[in-house]
Design an enzyme around this catalytic site. Structure first.
Site, PDB file in Angstrom:
ATOM      1  CB  SER A  75      -2.340  -1.466   8.643  1.00  0.00           C
ATOM      2  OG  SER A  75      -2.183  -2.852   8.914  1.00  0.00           O
ATOM      3  NE  ARG A 120      -1.856  -8.500  11.008  1.00  0.00           N
ATOM      4  CZ  ARG A 120      -0.534  -8.513  11.198  1.00  0.00           C
ATOM      5  NH1 ARG A 120       0.117  -7.377  11.356  1.00  0.00           N
ATOM      6  NH2 ARG A 120       0.135  -9.646  11.236  1.00  0.00           N
ATOM      7  CG  HIS A 179      -0.273  -0.302   2.520  1.00  0.00           C
ATOM      8  ND1 HIS A 179       0.676   0.551   3.056  1.00  0.00           N
ATOM      9  CD2 HIS A 179      -0.357  -1.341   3.396  1.00  0.00           C
ATOM     10  CE1 HIS A 179       1.100   0.077   4.207  1.00  0.00           C
ATOM     11  NE2 HIS A 179       0.509  -1.085   4.442  1.00  0.00           N
ATOM     12  CD  GLN A 210       9.125  -4.122  11.932  1.00  0.00           C
ATOM     13  OE1 GLN A 210       8.504  -5.162  12.093  1.00  0.00           O
ATOM     14  NE2 GLN A 210       8.973  -3.378  10.850  1.00  0.00           N
ATOM     15  N   GLY A 268       9.165   1.773   8.433  1.00  0.00           N
ATOM     16  CA  GLY A 268       8.140   2.737   8.803  1.00  0.00           C
ATOM     17  C   GLY A 268       8.066   2.955  10.306  1.00  0.00           C
ATOM     18  CE  LYS A 287       0.053   0.693  11.213  1.00  0.00           C
ATOM     19  NZ  LYS A 287       0.336  -0.634  11.711  1.00  0.00           N
ATOM     20  N   GLY A 327       1.917   3.093   2.309  1.00  0.00           N
ATOM     21  CA  GLY A 327       2.958   3.109   3.337  1.00  0.00           C
ATOM     22  C   GLY A 327       4.242   2.494   2.812  1.00  0.00           C
ATOM     23  CG  HIS A 328       4.296  -1.636   2.027  1.00  0.00           C
ATOM     24  ND1 HIS A 328       2.976  -2.020   2.016  1.00  0.00           N
ATOM     25  CD2 HIS A 328       4.847  -2.272   3.090  1.00  0.00           C
ATOM     26  CE1 HIS A 328       2.739  -2.864   3.011  1.00  0.00           C
ATOM     27  NE2 HIS A 328       3.850  -3.029   3.688  1.00  0.00           N
TER      28      HIS A 328
HETATM   29  P1  AMP Z   1       4.906  -4.948   6.609  1.00  0.00           P
HETATM   30  O1  AMP Z   1       4.675  -5.340   5.194  1.00  0.00           O
HETATM   31  O2  AMP Z   1       3.656  -4.680   7.370  1.00  0.00           O
HETATM   32  O3  AMP Z   1       5.861  -5.858   7.319  1.00  0.00           O
HETATM   33  O4  AMP Z   1       5.627  -3.530   6.559  1.00  0.00           O
HETATM   34  C1  AMP Z   1       6.803  -3.354   5.808  1.00  0.00           C
HETATM   35  C2  AMP Z   1       7.374  -2.002   6.106  1.00  0.00           C
HETATM   36  O5  AMP Z   1       6.427  -0.981   5.762  1.00  0.00           O
HETATM   37  C3  AMP Z   1       7.691  -1.797   7.591  1.00  0.00           C
HETATM   38  O6  AMP Z   1       8.900  -1.069   7.709  1.00  0.00           O
HETATM   39  C4  AMP Z   1       6.509  -0.991   8.063  1.00  0.00           C
HETATM   40  O7  AMP Z   1       6.795  -0.203   9.201  1.00  0.00           O
HETATM   41  C5  AMP Z   1       6.239  -0.131   6.857  1.00  0.00           C
HETATM   42  N1  AMP Z   1       4.874   0.388   6.891  1.00  0.00           N
HETATM   43  C6  AMP Z   1       3.724  -0.316   7.040  1.00  0.00           C
HETATM   44  N2  AMP Z   1       2.651   0.502   7.070  1.00  0.00           N
HETATM   45  C7  AMP Z   1       3.135   1.772   6.942  1.00  0.00           C
HETATM   46  C8  AMP Z   1       2.544   3.065   6.912  1.00  0.00           C
HETATM   47  N3  AMP Z   1       1.220   3.241   7.024  1.00  0.00           N
HETATM   48  N4  AMP Z   1       3.362   4.141   6.782  1.00  0.00           N
HETATM   49  C9  AMP Z   1       4.702   3.978   6.682  1.00  0.00           C
HETATM   50  N5  AMP Z   1       5.322   2.792   6.697  1.00  0.00           N
HETATM   51  C10 AMP Z   1       4.559   1.694   6.830  1.00  0.00           C
END
Ligand code: AMP
Length: 282
Positions: free
Chosen positions: A188, A190, A37, A156, A150, A152, A39-40
């Site tokens: 997210s 989720r 999304h 972590q 992130g 977020k 964020g990524h």
């Molecule tokens: P994930 O796929 O959930 O493991 O997230 C992969 C990376 O994207 C991690 O570094 C997260 O912190 C980051 N991330 C997830 N959601 C967001 C968001 N809304 N804004 C910024 N970074 C994000």
């Protein structure tokens, strides 16, 4: 894929990264679990902004999920992810299978003590060890100049910064701001689990986090009492369970009673079958 090279083995990843290195480029790695999304893609943009060649990994890492968590149900959309990565300017996507990441029994793990004692730690036993170990492997596999993560997932981020520091990794860990929906909900993978009714309730989390941040920033307001009221407000808004609502030191993540320097407010709560986390700076 025109500008995005998809690789599935460590050998192919190293070869693809090596070609950019040979051309004098620096590398920025973005580890993800897919279901991508904004964020990524903001992390991909962060790498581009610093002049790095963005290298993303897509891997739903089984070792960071607990036995009762959503590993099997975690959203997967590889073709969509590759298209989003390419559109965002990512140059290499590393999408290994479980066998490539964990060939045979793994006797080595990475544990970051202390920082994992609070917040999500007690609610997700083994989670941060799974994250630190897999991210350590990704970083060694790609050997980037920088890794992008992130805020977020603030705990972590602090865990991974400390890991890189303690293990003297020649890799800079960069924290990027949380990307939110227009109403404030942190984006997210989720969020897609939320029903339309739950989606409306979900905005209470960011609302209460920002309200508490404004409340405790004067340095006089006792944090624990105010945070307990915020947790109650989440329940009143319709959340089913609040795992934690804590004011912590921004670096050590230790709980603080009065704000005297950089602090973070972090919360985790359950809404139906979805567990939501978010955090804000004070
Ligand atoms: P994930 O796929 O959930 O493991 O997230 C992969 C990376 O994207 C991690 O570094 C997260 O912190 C980051 N991330 C997830 N959601 C967001 C968001 N809304 N804004 C910024 N970074 C994000």
């Amino acid at each position: 894929m025109k500008d995005l090279t998809v690789v599935r083995t460590v050998a192919d990843l190293r070869h693809a990264v090596g070609e950019f290195r040979a051309a004098g480029r620096t590398i920025g790695m973005i580890p993800t679990m897919g279901a991508l999304h904004e964020g990524h893609t903001s992390l991909v943009q962060g790498a581009l902004d610093r002049g790095d060649v963005p290298v993303a990994s897509i891997f739903v890492n089984p070792t960071q999920f607990g036995p009762n968590e959503d590993f099997a149900a975690y959203p997967r959309d590889e073709a969509g992810d590759f298209a989003k990565l390419e559109a965002a300017g990512c140059r290499i996507a590393y999408a290994p299978g479980v066998e490539e990441m964990y060939p045979g029994p793994q006797l080595t793990t990475v544990t970051v003590a202390g920082l994992t004692d609070g917040l999500c730690g007690p609610f997700r036993p083994g989670h941060f060890q799974g994250v630190a170990t897999v991210v350590c492997k990704f970083l060694i596999m790609a050997m980037p100049d920088r890794g992008y993560f992130g805020e977020k997932d603030y705990q972590q981020l602090q865990v991974l910064k400390r890991m890189a520091h303690d293990l003297a990794m020649p890799i800079e860990i960069i924290g990027m701001p949380t990307i939110r929906e227009p109403d404030g909900l942190a984006i997210s993978s989720r969020n897609r689990y939320l029903s339309p009714q739950e989606r409306k309730i979900a905005i209470a989390m960011y609302r209460e986090l920002t309200a508490l941040a404004a409340n405790v920033r004067d340095g006089r307001t006792p944090c624990a009492k105010a945070a307990a009221e915020s947790a109650q407000a989440l329940l009143a808004a319709g959340f089913d369970k609040v795992e934690y609502f804590d004011v912590v030191d921004a670096e050590s993540l230790a709980p603080i009673e009065r704000v005297a320097g950089p602090a973070r407010i972090a919360a985790a709560a359950r809404l139906g079958r979805t567990r939501l986390i978010d955090n804000v700076a004070v």
